[in-house]
Scaffold this motif. Structure first.
Motif, PDB file in Angstrom:
ATOM      1  N   ARG A 151       0.698  -0.610  -0.144  1.00  0.00           N
ATOM      2  CA  ARG A 151      -0.286  -0.013  -0.114  1.00  0.00           C
ATOM      3  C   ARG A 151       0.809   1.762  -0.094  1.00  0.00           C
ATOM      4  O   ARG A 151       0.309   2.188  -0.251  1.00  0.00           O
ATOM      5  N   TYR A 174      -1.164   1.892  -5.682  1.00  0.00           N
ATOM      6  CA  TYR A 174      -2.401   1.361  -4.463  1.00  0.00           C
ATOM      7  C   TYR A 174      -3.177   2.031  -4.378  1.00  0.00           C
ATOM      8  O   TYR A 174      -2.551   2.116  -3.093  1.00  0.00           O
ATOM      9  N   ASP A 209      -6.070   2.214  -1.304  1.00  0.00           N
ATOM     10  CA  ASP A 209      -6.578   0.596  -0.868  1.00  0.00           C
ATOM     11  C   ASP A 209      -8.119   0.669  -0.668  1.00  0.00           C
ATOM     12  O   ASP A 209      -8.426  -0.098  -0.425  1.00  0.00           O
ATOM     13  N   SER A 210      -8.622   2.322  -0.789  1.00  0.00           N
ATOM     14  CA  SER A 210     -10.152   2.343  -0.874  1.00  0.00           C
ATOM     15  C   SER A 210     -10.955   1.926  -2.011  1.00  0.00           C
ATOM     16  O   SER A 210     -11.986   1.245  -2.628  1.00  0.00           O
ATOM     17  N   GLU A 211      -9.876   0.834  -3.387  1.00  0.00           N
ATOM     18  CA  GLU A 211     -10.270   0.679  -4.754  1.00  0.00           C
ATOM     19  C   GLU A 211      -9.868  -0.912  -4.677  1.00  0.00           C
ATOM     20  O   GLU A 211      -8.891  -1.534  -4.257  1.00  0.00           O
ATOM     21  N   ARG A 212     -10.536  -2.047  -4.788  1.00  0.00           N
ATOM     22  CA  ARG A 212     -10.597  -3.277  -5.243  1.00  0.00           C
ATOM     23  C   ARG A 212      -9.488  -3.121  -6.497  1.00  0.00           C
ATOM     24  O   ARG A 212     -10.407  -2.874  -7.597  1.00  0.00           O
ATOM     25  N   PRO A 213      -8.248  -3.787  -6.430  1.00  0.00           N
ATOM     26  CA  PRO A 213      -7.165  -3.877  -7.354  1.00  0.00           C
ATOM     27  C   PRO A 213      -8.248  -4.682  -8.527  1.00  0.00           C
ATOM     28  O   PRO A 213      -8.316  -5.701  -8.121  1.00  0.00           O
ATOM     29  N   PRO A 214      -7.343  -4.133  -9.912  1.00  0.00           N
ATOM     30  CA  PRO A 214      -7.926  -4.402 -10.562  1.00  0.00           C
ATOM     31  C   PRO A 214      -7.776  -6.302 -11.379  1.00  0.00           C
ATOM     32  O   PRO A 214      -7.666  -7.334 -11.918  1.00  0.00           O
ATOM     33  N   HIS A 215      -5.760  -6.930 -10.324  1.00  0.00           N
ATOM     34  CA  HIS A 215      -4.964  -7.696 -10.197  1.00  0.00           C
ATOM     35  C   HIS A 215      -5.582  -8.300  -8.526  1.00  0.00           C
ATOM     36  O   HIS A 215      -4.572  -7.709  -8.301  1.00  0.00           O
ATOM     37  N   ARG A 216      -5.794  -9.877  -9.007  1.00  0.00           N
ATOM     38  CA  ARG A 216      -5.738  -9.456  -7.170  1.00  0.00           C
ATOM     39  C   ARG A 216      -4.424 -10.490  -7.003  1.00  0.00           C
ATOM     40  O   ARG A 216      -4.008 -11.223  -7.082  1.00  0.00           O
ATOM     41  N   THR A 254      -2.129  -8.741   0.403  1.00  0.00           N
ATOM     42  CA  THR A 254      -1.980  -7.200   0.583  1.00  0.00           C
ATOM     43  C   THR A 254      -1.343  -6.804   1.534  1.00  0.00           C
ATOM     44  O   THR A 254      -2.471  -6.897   1.976  1.00  0.00           O
TER      45      THR A 254
END
Length: 380
Positions: free
Chosen positions: A325, A329, A331-338, A342
């Motif tokens: 973090r 990146y 952290d309030s957004e869901r990453p497009p690639h998991r 994290t």
């Protein structure tokens, strides 16, 4: 286990070490865990950047542990096809190198072995009318005289400047000038700057690029000292492609982009990592055993995590990704690639990987060095 570590947003923010960075790398070295640093940054020679990183992080890092976005371009000195046959070597061909401060990227390209490197500064100082919105005087300190003149309709020269390939080594500083120059070369007759191809050609041939175009970094954003992400080379590429698409509707541009998350860059980096690991083990390749696991630590889901998740290792190594973090990146957004996990920062990433592999993060004097060299890690 091996670690791949990224730099901006994982180890540093601009030139300032991030919390835990020095301690994390020192721990890996004490445990003799192989790691390399993989970055989509560049613009300096690897030796210079490694010396700077070693000073900033108080950790000894060698050039063979470091891969920048443009480092794989060195392999194009002698282009090799899938059958290991040398084809159309670029070593002595004239190439146009864009991006970076002053002529730093020219000097990097020359250190790789390219013998005829020109930059936008050389061109605009030789032909100021090519782009009237840039001041040639601001480029003279880094410009060199062209060995051949630029073509113009009244020219009597039989030998004109001919460019064989275009390389965007680093973030361009003058987007408008570089955009115009790249388009001029792509639409030239066989790379002769100042010419255009015959309009009698079929449309697809007329609009196809005259010479290869290489980008080294697809990242749209990067983490700087400013509190919000800044546009990078990927931003320039997006803007350039917008201009190309507006003027060449329906005809896609053929280009090659390396850097994370490309398969080519990860293959290049894994080769470096394996070579570094063999040196750390002090054993011949056949006696060292296979590299089973690699941990990719990064701050950008769109390059670091996507690249690590999608990478297909030719040697069969298994890759896990760790998202931090501390960089791009949000952290309030869901990453497009998991990612696999994290965490807050690089220390947490290294600790998580070591514990997952059954290694202690303290009391390292009792850890066997040979055993530890069977594993590894990467950071950006």
């Amino acid at each position: 286990m091996v670690h791949y570590h990224l730099i901006d947003g994982v180890l540093l923010r601009s030139s300032n070490p991030l919390p835990g960075a020095q301690q994390a790398l020192s721990l890996l070295q004490r445990l003799r865990v192989p790691f390399i640093l993989l970055t989509n940054g560049g613009g300096k020679h690897e030796r210079d950047r490694v010396a700077e990183l070693s000073r900033l992080l108080s950790v000894s890092i060698s050039p063979d542990m470091f891969v920048q976005s443009h480092t794989p371009f060195a392999d194009l000195i002698h282009q090799i096809d899938e059958r290991d046959i040398v084809k159309a070597p670029l070593k002595d061909k004239t190439i146009l190198v864009c991006g970076g401060d002053g002529d730093s990227c020219r000097r990097v390209a020359e250190s790789y072995g390219f013998t005829s490197v020109i930059t936008p500064a050389d061109i605009i100082t030789s032909m100021p009318t090519l782009w009237p919105f840039s001041s040639p005087q601001s480029y003279t300190a880094h410009a060199r005289p062209l060995l051949h003149p630029i073509y113009n309709p009244s020219s009597t020269s039989a030998n004109h400047l001919t460019i064989s390939s275009i390389f965007v080594f680093n973030d361009p500083r003058d987007w408008a000038l570089d955009t115009q120059l790249i388009i001029d070369v792509l639409l030239s007759q066989d790379g002769v700057l100042g010419t255009t191809r015959s309009r009698s050609l079929p449309t697809h041939e007329y609009r196809a690029p005259s010479v290869p175009l290489y980008f080294s970094n697809p990242d749209v954003h990067w983490a700087s000292q400013y509190h919000l992400p800044r546009l990078g080379q990927g931003g320039f590429k997006a803007a350039f492609m917008g201009v190309w698409n507006e003027t060449h509707r329906g005809i896609p541009l053929e280009e090659k982009t390396i850097g994370k998350p490309s398969q080519e860059t990860f293959e290049f980096a894994e080769k470096r990592l394996r070579k570094h690991r063999l040196g750390l083990l002090g054993k011949p390749k056949g006696e060292a055993g296979g590299l089973r696991k690699v941990y990719m630590v990064g701050d950008n889901p769109l390059s670091d995590i996507q690249g690590g998740n999608d990478y297909l290792s030719p040697a069969g190594s298994v890759w896990d990704t760790i998202l931090v973090r501390s960089g791009v990146y949000n952290d309030s957004e869901r990453p497009p690639h998991r990612p696999k996990v994290t965490v807050d920062g690089v220390w947490d990433a290294v600790e998580w990987a070591l514990l997952k592999e059954g290694w202690p993060t303290d009391g390292v004097d009792g850890v066997l060095g040979i055993k530890s060299a069977q594993k590894g890690c990467v950071q950006r």
